[in-house]
Scaffold this active site. Structure first.
Site: not given
Length: 247
Positions: A126-128
């Protein structure tokens, strides 16, 4: 406007380039002479060794600056252009929901002995990466990140168990073309395990891949350095949601 260019170093069109390499010889004047000789054989003339640093007792790292006389015709350059639109997470979610009426399942990991998860995590977590959220952020995507050092049989088994729509593999280790060998093994295993019309989309990425090698490696798409999660998500929607809508 001319489409023929030459390298730029100090002044426009001077043809100056900088290259670096390592020779398996201890640092010495002879080693520096060998580096200059190699650079000249590569087409640099004149070739100037601007940096030489010992790499342990038996190796030397060099940086060489010199002039090349080659021209590049931009009209003859062949690249793989993006052939699908970039979507926002909201647009991607809407397209998946509309076309598939279920979550799109993605299984990813690093295969073989590759323990470098930075690439796969940048796309999946999710941090990407580069200011974009990873695929875990997408509501209509189910993401299964298997992490590092996943064997090909394990990858195939988990993909079957999860009913994966797409399999993402990251390969950073390239010694002795390990990334190419692992990718070919992976693609062959999926073709043996699935009917041709049921196989998941196979996507591979890493800094040393050539985007034009997808067919040769037996995969559907190759992504290289700098790829963002949004590009991968948009490609998945382009290939899978469009296919699902047409079915």
């Amino acid at each position: 406007m001319s489409h023929v260019v030459r390298p730029y170093g100090d002044t426009t069109g001077d043809g100056m380039v900088q290259v670096s390499f390592t020779l398996p010889v201890p640092h010495s004047k002879v080693a520096e002479g060998a580096a200059a000789q190699l650079a000249k054989k590569m087409g640099l003339d004149p070739a100037l060794v601007v940096h030489a640093k010992p790499m342990g007792p038996d190796f030397t790292f060099f940086v060489v600056y010199g002039r090349v006389h080659h021209l590049v015709n931009l009209d003859e350059v062949e690249v793989v252009e993006r052939d699908y639109p970039l979507l926002t997470p909201k647009e991607a979610n809407a397209a998946i929901k509309r076309a598939l009426r279920r979550r799109l399942v993605v299984v990813g990991g690093c295969i073989g002995t590759d323990a470098h998860t930075v690439g796969i995590d940048a796309i999946l977590n999710i941090k990407g990466f580069a200011g974009e959220k990873g695929l875990e952020y997408y509501r209509e995507l189910k993401v299964v990140n298997l992490g590092a050092q996943v064997s090909v049989p394990q990858l195939v088994e988990r993909a079957r168990a999860e009913k994966a729509d797409a399999v993402l593999v990251s390969q950073v280790v390239t010694q002795r073309d390990a990334h190419l060998l692992n990718t070919r093994e992976m693609s062959a295993a999926f073709r043996e395990s699935y009917p041709s019309d049921r196989r998941p989309l196979l996507i591979v990425g890493g800094p040393r891949f050539d985007e034009a090698m997808a067919a040769e490696l037996g995969v559907d798409r190759v992504f290289t350095r700098g790829t963002t999660p949004g590009e991968v998500a948009s490609y998945l929607v382009h290939r899978l949601a469009t296919k699902g809508a047409a079915a």
